[in-house]
Design a protein around this motif. Structure first.
Motif, PDB file in Angstrom:
ATOM      1  N   MET A   1      73.448 -12.177  15.670  1.00 17.80           N
ATOM      2  CA  MET A   1      74.249 -13.055  16.523  1.00 17.80           C
ATOM      3  C   MET A   1      74.090 -12.719  18.002  1.00 17.80           C
ATOM      4  N   ARG A   2      73.251 -11.729  18.258  1.00 15.61           N
ATOM      5  CA  ARG A   2      73.049 -11.358  19.663  1.00 15.61           C
ATOM      6  C   ARG A   2      71.958 -12.206  20.321  1.00 15.61           C
ATOM      7  N   THR A   3      71.357 -13.118  19.539  1.00 11.62           N
ATOM      8  CA  THR A   3      70.229 -13.897  20.066  1.00 11.62           C
ATOM      9  C   THR A   3      70.647 -14.788  21.226  1.00 11.62           C
ATOM     10  N   ILE A   4      71.800 -15.452  21.062  1.00 10.73           N
ATOM     11  CA  ILE A   4      72.234 -16.407  22.094  1.00 10.73           C
ATOM     12  C   ILE A   4      72.505 -15.707  23.426  1.00 10.73           C
ATOM     13  N   PRO A 198      62.023 -31.773  30.786  1.00  9.33           N
ATOM     14  CA  PRO A 198      61.327 -31.133  29.665  1.00  9.33           C
ATOM     15  C   PRO A 198      61.763 -29.684  29.450  1.00  9.33           C
ATOM     16  N   THR A 199      61.979 -28.957  30.552  1.00 10.74           N
ATOM     17  CA  THR A 199      62.428 -27.567  30.429  1.00 10.74           C
ATOM     18  C   THR A 199      63.817 -27.499  29.805  1.00 10.74           C
ATOM     19  N   ALA A 200      64.715 -28.389  30.246  1.00  9.46           N
ATOM     20  CA  ALA A 200      66.066 -28.404  29.689  1.00  9.46           C
ATOM     21  C   ALA A 200      66.037 -28.743  28.204  1.00  9.46           C
ATOM     22  N   LEU A 201      65.185 -29.703  27.820  1.00 11.86           N
ATOM     23  CA  LEU A 201      65.069 -30.071  26.405  1.00 11.86           C
ATOM     24  C   LEU A 201      64.537 -28.900  25.585  1.00 11.86           C
ATOM     25  N   TYR A 202      63.537 -28.211  26.130  1.00 16.28           N
ATOM     26  CA  TYR A 202      62.967 -27.058  25.434  1.00 16.28           C
ATOM     27  C   TYR A 202      64.018 -25.966  25.238  1.00 16.28           C
ATOM     28  N   ILE A 203      64.781 -25.689  26.293  1.00 15.03           N
ATOM     29  CA  ILE A 203      65.824 -24.655  26.203  1.00 15.03           C
ATOM     30  C   ILE A 203      66.872 -25.046  25.169  1.00 15.03           C
ATOM     31  N   ALA A 204      67.243 -26.345  25.158  1.00 16.96           N
ATOM     32  CA  ALA A 204      68.244 -26.801  24.194  1.00 16.96           C
ATOM     33  C   ALA A 204      67.749 -26.643  22.765  1.00 16.96           C
ATOM     34  N   VAL A 205      66.474 -27.018  22.542  1.00 20.64           N
ATOM     35  CA  VAL A 205      65.910 -26.896  21.194  1.00 20.64           C
ATOM     36  C   VAL A 205      65.852 -25.435  20.765  1.00 20.64           C
ATOM     37  N   VAL A 206      65.395 -24.564  21.677  1.00 23.20           N
ATOM     38  CA  VAL A 206      65.313 -23.136  21.362  1.00 23.20           C
ATOM     39  C   VAL A 206      66.700 -22.561  21.090  1.00 23.20           C
ATOM     40  N   ALA A 207      67.697 -22.951  21.908  1.00 23.63           N
ATOM     41  CA  ALA A 207      69.049 -22.423  21.729  1.00 23.63           C
ATOM     42  C   ALA A 207      69.633 -22.858  20.384  1.00 23.63           C
ATOM     43  N   VAL A 208      69.448 -24.147  20.035  1.00 22.54           N
ATOM     44  CA  VAL A 208      69.967 -24.632  18.749  1.00 22.54           C
ATOM     45  C   VAL A 208      69.244 -23.953  17.587  1.00 22.54           C
ATOM     46  N   GLY A 209      67.906 -23.845  17.716  1.00 23.30           N
ATOM     47  CA  GLY A 209      67.143 -23.181  16.666  1.00 23.30           C
ATOM     48  C   GLY A 209      67.551 -21.725  16.506  1.00 23.30           C
ATOM     49  N   TRP A 211      70.439 -20.460  17.226  1.00 16.65           N
ATOM     50  CA  TRP A 211      71.791 -20.403  16.647  1.00 16.65           C
ATOM     51  C   TRP A 211      71.742 -20.474  15.115  1.00 16.65           C
ATOM     52  N   PHE A 212      70.990 -21.442  14.589  1.00 11.41           N
ATOM     53  CA  PHE A 212      70.902 -21.578  13.130  1.00 11.41           C
ATOM     54  C   PHE A 212      70.121 -20.426  12.507  1.00 11.41           C
ATOM     55  N   LEU A 213      69.049 -19.976  13.190  1.00  9.90           N
ATOM     56  CA  LEU A 213      68.265 -18.869  12.656  1.00  9.90           C
ATOM     57  C   LEU A 213      69.089 -17.597  12.594  1.00  9.90           C
ATOM     58  N   SER A 214      69.861 -17.322  13.671  1.00 10.12           N
ATOM     59  CA  SER A 214      70.678 -16.115  13.679  1.00 10.12           C
ATOM     60  C   SER A 214      71.750 -16.182  12.594  1.00 10.12           C
ATOM     61  N   GLY A 215      72.301 -17.389  12.336  1.00  7.21           N
ATOM     62  CA  GLY A 215      73.287 -17.549  11.270  1.00  7.21           C
ATOM     63  C   GLY A 215      72.689 -17.288   9.900  1.00  7.21           C
ATOM     64  N   ALA A 216      71.473 -17.805   9.692  1.00  7.30           N
ATOM     65  CA  ALA A 216      70.804 -17.589   8.402  1.00  7.30           C
ATOM     66  C   ALA A 216      70.506 -16.107   8.189  1.00  7.30           C
ATOM     67  N   ILE A 217      70.037 -15.435   9.235  1.00 12.32           N
ATOM     68  CA  ILE A 217      69.729 -14.007   9.127  1.00 12.32           C
ATOM     69  C   ILE A 217      71.001 -13.216   8.857  1.00 12.32           C
ATOM     70  N   TYR A 218      72.094 -13.610   9.531  1.00 11.85           N
ATOM     71  CA  TYR A 218      73.368 -12.907   9.321  1.00 11.85           C
ATOM     72  C   TYR A 218      73.839 -13.053   7.873  1.00 11.85           C
ATOM     73  N   ARG A 219      73.755 -14.268   7.313  1.00 10.28           N
ATOM     74  CA  ARG A 219      74.182 -14.474   5.933  1.00 10.28           C
ATOM     75  C   ARG A 219      73.289 -13.713   4.954  1.00 10.28           C
ATOM     76  N   TRP A 220      71.988 -13.650   5.273  1.00  7.89           N
ATOM     77  CA  TRP A 220      71.049 -12.924   4.406  1.00  7.89           C
ATOM     78  C   TRP A 220      71.368 -11.431   4.408  1.00  7.89           C
ATOM     79  N   LEU A 221      71.627 -10.869   5.598  1.00  3.48           N
ATOM     80  CA  LEU A 221      71.967  -9.448   5.685  1.00  3.48           C
ATOM     81  C   LEU A 221      73.299  -9.167   4.995  1.00  3.48           C
ATOM     82  N   LEU A 222      74.244 -10.105   5.130  1.00  2.34           N
ATOM     83  CA  LEU A 222      75.545  -9.931   4.469  1.00  2.34           C
ATOM     84  C   LEU A 222      75.384  -9.931   2.953  1.00  2.34           C
ATOM     85  N   LEU A 223      74.504 -10.787   2.436  1.00  2.02           N
ATOM     86  CA  LEU A 223      74.249 -10.843   0.999  1.00  2.02           C
ATOM     87  C   LEU A 223      73.622  -9.541   0.509  1.00  2.02           C
ATOM     88  N   ILE A 224      72.669  -9.029   1.285  1.00  3.78           N
ATOM     89  CA  ILE A 224      72.023  -7.765   0.913  1.00  3.78           C
ATOM     90  C   ILE A 224      73.052  -6.636   0.895  1.00  3.78           C
TER      91      ILE A 224
END
Length: 234
Positions: A1-4, A198-209, A211-224
């Motif tokens: 969750m430190r990605t953002i 274009p830069t703002a769109l790229y930043i938004a896409v990266v930030a959203v991606g 957010w979801f990636l960090s959530g998935a990793i957090y749930r995976w680590l919690l499961l382990i």
């Protein structure tokens, strides 16, 4: 969750770096006006011209001098902004190398403001005379479909003062011109400069991606972690 927070920190540091050699002014385009004999009268000023559709970027050199009591902001240069859209937000940015320390001040004025203000008119006339003495011509008045068509115009004044110190007395007496890019950038929906979209769109896409990636990793680590703490049956 430190990605953002990490991503935000990186973006902030990049903006701070860019601002080190960028100065800008944001404005709304004025109402269109009709100037009698506009092409000839404006070309007589010998000003370089910027247009958001036909010539949004001007690469040039600006003369500078150290601040003095009569000229606290250094040397004044004048430009013409034309073919603007009434009520639309624009910004003019000036970019220069960090190896040429300079302070810039940017101001925009309507035609009536310049011609009704003696010190602005005097400054514009002096700059025009200097360009005439140097044999410099206007970059060309960009003509519309008809000479009688109203045109939204603004004058741009740039003041440039050298902001360095050296033991080289020659440079202190006569600081060299500064290489600059002057950019006229319209806003999209009056919210964000078009070139930054274009830069703002790229930043938004990266930030959203992220957010979801960090959530998935957090749930995976919690499961382990839960699996590792389950009691073992013999």
């Amino acid at each position: 969750m430190r990605t953002i927070p990490w991503l935000v920190g990186c973006i902030t540091s990049l903006f701070s770096t860019v601002n080190a050699n960028v100065e800008k002014v944001v404005f709304l385009a004025p109402s269109p006006v009709i100037i009698p004999n506009a092409p000839s009268s404006l070309e007589d000023l010998r000003l370089d011209i910027l247009s958001p559709t036909q010539k949004p970027i001007l690469s040039t050199e600006l003369s500078v001098e150290f601040p003095t009591a009569p000229t606290p902001h250094g040397v004044e240069s004048w430009y013409l902004l034309q073919s603007l859209k009434e009520g639309r937000r624009y910004e003019v940015r000036i970019c220069w190398p960090a190896t040429q320390p300079t302070d810039f001040w940017l101001d925009t004025y309507t035609i009536s403001q310049v011609f009704d203000t003696p010190h602005l008119l005097s400054s514009l006339a002096s700059y025009s005379e200097i360009r005439e003495e140097l044999g410099l011509e206007s970059t060309g008045y960009i003509r519309g479909p008809s000479p009688s068509t109203p045109n939204s115009l603004l004058f741009l004044r740039i003041q440039a003062a050298a902001s360095f110190y050296t033991t080289n007395q020659t440079l202190m007496d006569d600081p060299p011109p500064v290489d600059v890019d002057i950019i006229l950038d319209p806003f999209l929906l009056n919210i964000i400069p078009r070139s930054l979209a274009p830069t703002a769109l790229y930043i938004a896409v990266v930030a959203v991606g992220a957010w979801f990636l960090s959530g998935a990793i957090y749930r995976w680590l919690l499961l382990i972690s839960r699996e590792s703490h389950k009691p073992h049956t013999d």
